[in-house]
Design an enzyme around this catalytic site. Structure first.
Site, PDB file in Angstrom:
ATOM      1  N   VAL A  70       0.820  -1.218   0.000  1.00 38.13           N
ATOM      2  CA  VAL A  70       0.000   0.000   0.000  1.00 38.13           C
ATOM      3  C   VAL A  70       0.850   1.263   0.000  1.00 38.13           C
ATOM      4  CG1 VAL A  70      -1.973  -1.123   1.096  1.00 38.13           C
ATOM      5  CG2 VAL A  70      -0.243   0.004   2.536  1.00 38.13           C
ATOM      6  N   TYR A  72       2.989   3.655  16.567  1.00 35.05           N
ATOM      7  CA  TYR A  72       1.721   3.105  16.081  1.00 35.05           C
ATOM      8  C   TYR A  72       0.562   4.052  16.382  1.00 35.05           C
ATOM      9  CZ  TYR A  72      -2.419   0.055  16.169  1.00 35.05           C
ATOM     10  OH  TYR A  72      -3.663  -0.482  15.991  1.00 35.05           O
TER      11      TYR A  72
END
Length: 263
Positions: free
Chosen positions: A71, A169
């Site tokens: 991606v 994250y």
């Protein structure tokens, strides 16, 4: 879609062509399976999990196809969409941005504030933000031709409750939440909805496999439902945002964690 067609009826789930990034393992597999169970056609994107992706596609030969695509690479993402249209005879109508780049939920092994380098942030931003930007922009022409567009981004409840500070994250997912809301505003006049589903630790995925059982048990004891959410339960909420039932909902972040965090 133009502003005059912004209120086009959302497609039933069994008429949708869905791209699930990172759709071969863990949460992504549960999401892919949920759409397949609902009758949708699913493009199962994978990066390294070829065997798992092809096994899932083989189990649904008419409605699933496995395609490798990073991606973070715009050309590979555009190839994903072309492969989906070739396989299913129509454009992708629904994009689920689930791919997670090289991350393990191991609280003991995480990088602490005084040692984490920006490279860790850049890697997560590339997967979450650049990846979503690539898929959304690549989807728009197909959405216009299909007369329908649904985008669901996968987030985290660590925004509200950073019990384990996974700095890189969480920062990347927070940026993805911002992108969810700004894109919802920008794309709404074209009849496209953009939403986020955020979970806590799921029992169990590849990413959460390093989590000790005691941590799962402590989370379960802290939730009103007294259990840890499963990937299958989480996937149900993703289907809601893709379905006609959510046709008036956009720019929202739904926390699905058994009631642990109140958004």
């Amino acid at each position: 879609m133009t502003e005059s067609t912004a209120h086009a009826t959302a497609l039933p789930l069994d008429e949708q062509i869905v791209l699930v990034t990172g759709g071969a393992r863990g949460l992504g597999r549960a999401i892919s399976q949920a759409f397949l169970d609902a009758g949708a056609c699913v493009l199962v994107d994978y990066h390294a999990s070829r065997d798992e992706a092809e096994a899932l596609a083989a189990a649904h030969p008419e409605r699933a196809v496995a395609v490798r695509g990073d991606v973070r690479d715009r050309a590979e993402v555009e190839a994903l969409f072309a492969a989906g249209e070739s396989a299913f005879g129509g454009p992708v109508t629904t994009v689920i941005n689930n791919a997670l780049v090289d991350f393990s939920f191991d609280g003991d092994g995480r990088a602490k504030a005084d040692e984490i380098a920006y490279g860790a942030f850049a890697a997560q931003f590339a997967g979450s933000v650049e990846g979503a930007l690539n898929t959304v922009q690549s989807a728009l022409s197909g959405f216009e031709r299909a007369g329908s567009g649904r985008i669901v981004n996968i987030g985290t409840n660590l925004f509200q409750n950073p019990v384990v500070p996974y700095h890189d994250y969480t920062a990347a997912k927070a940026a993805l939440l911002s992108l969810t809301r700004t894109f919802a505003s920008d794309l709404g006049p074209r009849g496209i909805t953009v939403n986020m589903v955020s979970g806590g630790l799921l029992r169990t995925t590849d990413a959460s496999a390093a989590t000790p059982a005691a941590v799962f048990d402590a989370i379960a004891a802290s939730t009103p439902l007294r259990r840890v959410t499963t990937p299958t339960e989480f996937a149900d909420a993703v289907l809601f945002f893709a379905s006609p039932w959510s046709r008036a909902v956009t720019g929202q972040n739904l926390v699905v964690d058994g009631g642990l965090v109140a958004d």
